[in-house]
Motif scaffolding. Structure first.
Motif, PDB file in Angstrom:
ATOM      1  N   ASP A 200       0.872  -1.177   0.000  1.00  0.00           N
ATOM      2  CA  ASP A 200       0.000   0.000   0.000  1.00  0.00           C
ATOM      3  C   ASP A 200       0.913   1.232   0.000  1.00  0.00           C
ATOM      4  N   GLU A 202       0.405   4.470  -0.489  1.00  0.00           N
ATOM      5  CA  GLU A 202      -0.030   5.665   0.237  1.00  0.00           C
ATOM      6  C   GLU A 202       0.255   5.490   1.738  1.00  0.00           C
ATOM      7  N   ASP A 205       4.013   5.741   2.339  1.00  0.00           N
ATOM      8  CA  ASP A 205       4.477   7.136   2.387  1.00  0.00           C
ATOM      9  C   ASP A 205       4.246   7.744   3.769  1.00  0.00           C
ATOM     10  N   ARG A 206       3.043   7.510   4.294  1.00  0.00           N
ATOM     11  CA  ARG A 206       2.743   8.065   5.622  1.00  0.00           C
ATOM     12  C   ARG A 206       3.661   7.451   6.679  1.00  0.00           C
ATOM     13  N   HIS A 242       8.802   4.643  -5.302  1.00  0.00           N
ATOM     14  CA  HIS A 242       7.860   5.209  -6.268  1.00  0.00           C
ATOM     15  C   HIS A 242       8.312   4.954  -7.701  1.00  0.00           C
ATOM     16  N   ARG A 303      -6.016  -1.023  -6.975  1.00  0.00           N
ATOM     17  CA  ARG A 303      -6.384   0.390  -7.136  1.00  0.00           C
ATOM     18  C   ARG A 303      -7.348   0.593  -8.291  1.00  0.00           C
TER      19      ARG A 303
END
Ligand SMILES: [Zn+2]
Length: 305
Positions: A200, A202, A205-206, A242, A303
């Motif tokens: 995942d 996203e 990234d967090r 990425h 996605r």
């Protein structure tokens, strides 16, 4: 061979598990003190090597008070049930989403068998269930006191939905499991570790932002060893992650079939190698490229769905 090859910090030692006889692939961190701790004991197939590493500090498995699991993938947590079967006093810490699979491993072993097939036993050895009364379930946000040591727990999904990060308050070491990728000693290159089924980007990234904001003094990677430039590492790892994901995503968008898509990722990975002896083999053993492709492919398929 000197098994405990790295001392990231006072009272923190990295035991090289010598997985399949190769060094610098899978590590287990020993936190010394009045209540010795292992962070990610590794698979059962390398448990005898971990015991030798403990013995070099005058310890046996029975001296351990706690096993801290960053996540339950077999290369990190496979030996947990075997250790507990021998030493039932040890407490096991794991995220709430991982705990059920540690207590009832059928589903975990089923999906691992689909990935590894006949190689399961050679690679990982047995995976015994962990008695539920020995498991402390984590959600992230806790502070653990184990003997005289204080460790903060943060939820860190991305590589796995049940991944946590432990930060040792005294040393400032962050045990990031696989969230920081695979980086070999002496190199600054970190290779993405993106196996199925949970990737995942996203969330990842967090998690990378969260780790950076904790301002750790060092990152302790399972594959392999301590990293003393956390901010630079997190930044360059994020970029590479990425880059890999976008390559796989753009291949899918162009309608290329899986074989072409995988070949493109392989080509990029080969370009990135620095051609030091054993480097390609270590990366492949720590995080097989085919699996990394499968994980990224699955991420994009989910996605789009
Ligand atoms: Zn993993």
């Amino acid at each position: 061979m000197n098994i405990t090859t790295y001392t990231p910090s006072e009272n923190i030692h990295l035991i090289d598990t010598l997985h399949l006889g190769r060094d610098q692939v899978i590590g287990s961190y020993l936190l010394l003190g009045d209540a010795p701790i292992l962070v990610d004991p590794g698979p059962t197939s390398t448990l005898a090597t971990v015991e030798q590493g403990l013995a070099s500090h005058g310890l046996g498995l029975g001296d351990l008070q706690a096993l801290l699991l960053t996540h339950i993938h077999l290369d990190h947590a496979g030996a947990t049930g075997t250790i507990l079967a021998r030493h039932p006093h040890i407490r096991v810490y794991v995220h709430e989403r991982g705990a059920p699979h540690l207590i009832n491993p059928e589903k975990l072993l089923g999906s691992a068998t689909r990935l590894y097939g006949d190689l399961m036993d050679v690679l990982w050895g047995e995976f015994l269930p962990v008695p539920d009364q020995r498991v402390t379930v984590l959600r992230g946000g806790e502070t653990l006191q184990i003997g005289g040591r204080m460790l903060d727990v943060r939820y860190g999904p991305g590589h796995a939905s049940h991944h946590v990060v432990y930060i040792d308050q005294t040393s400032g070491a962050a045990f990031v499991g696989d969230n920081g990728g695979v980086r070999l000693p002496g190199s600054t290159y970190a290779r993405p570790a993106t196996p199925p089924p949970d990737i995942d980007l996203e969330a990842w990234d967090r998690t990378l932002t969260m780790i950076g904001e904790l301002r750790p003094r060092l990152l302790c990677l399972t594959h392999f060893g301590p990293v003393f430039d956390p901010a630079e590492h997190l930044q360059s790892y994020r970029e590479r992650l990425h880059r890999w994901a976008e390559l796989v995503g753009s291949s899918i968008a162009q309608g290329e079939d899986d074989t072409v898509n995988l070949a493109r990722l392989q080509e990029l990975a080969v370009q990135e190698l620095h051609d030091t002896p054993g480097e390609a083999e270590r990366y492949e053993q720590a995080t097989p490229l085919y699996q990394s492709w499968q994980g990224l492919n699955r991420y994009w398929q989910r996605r789009r769905a």
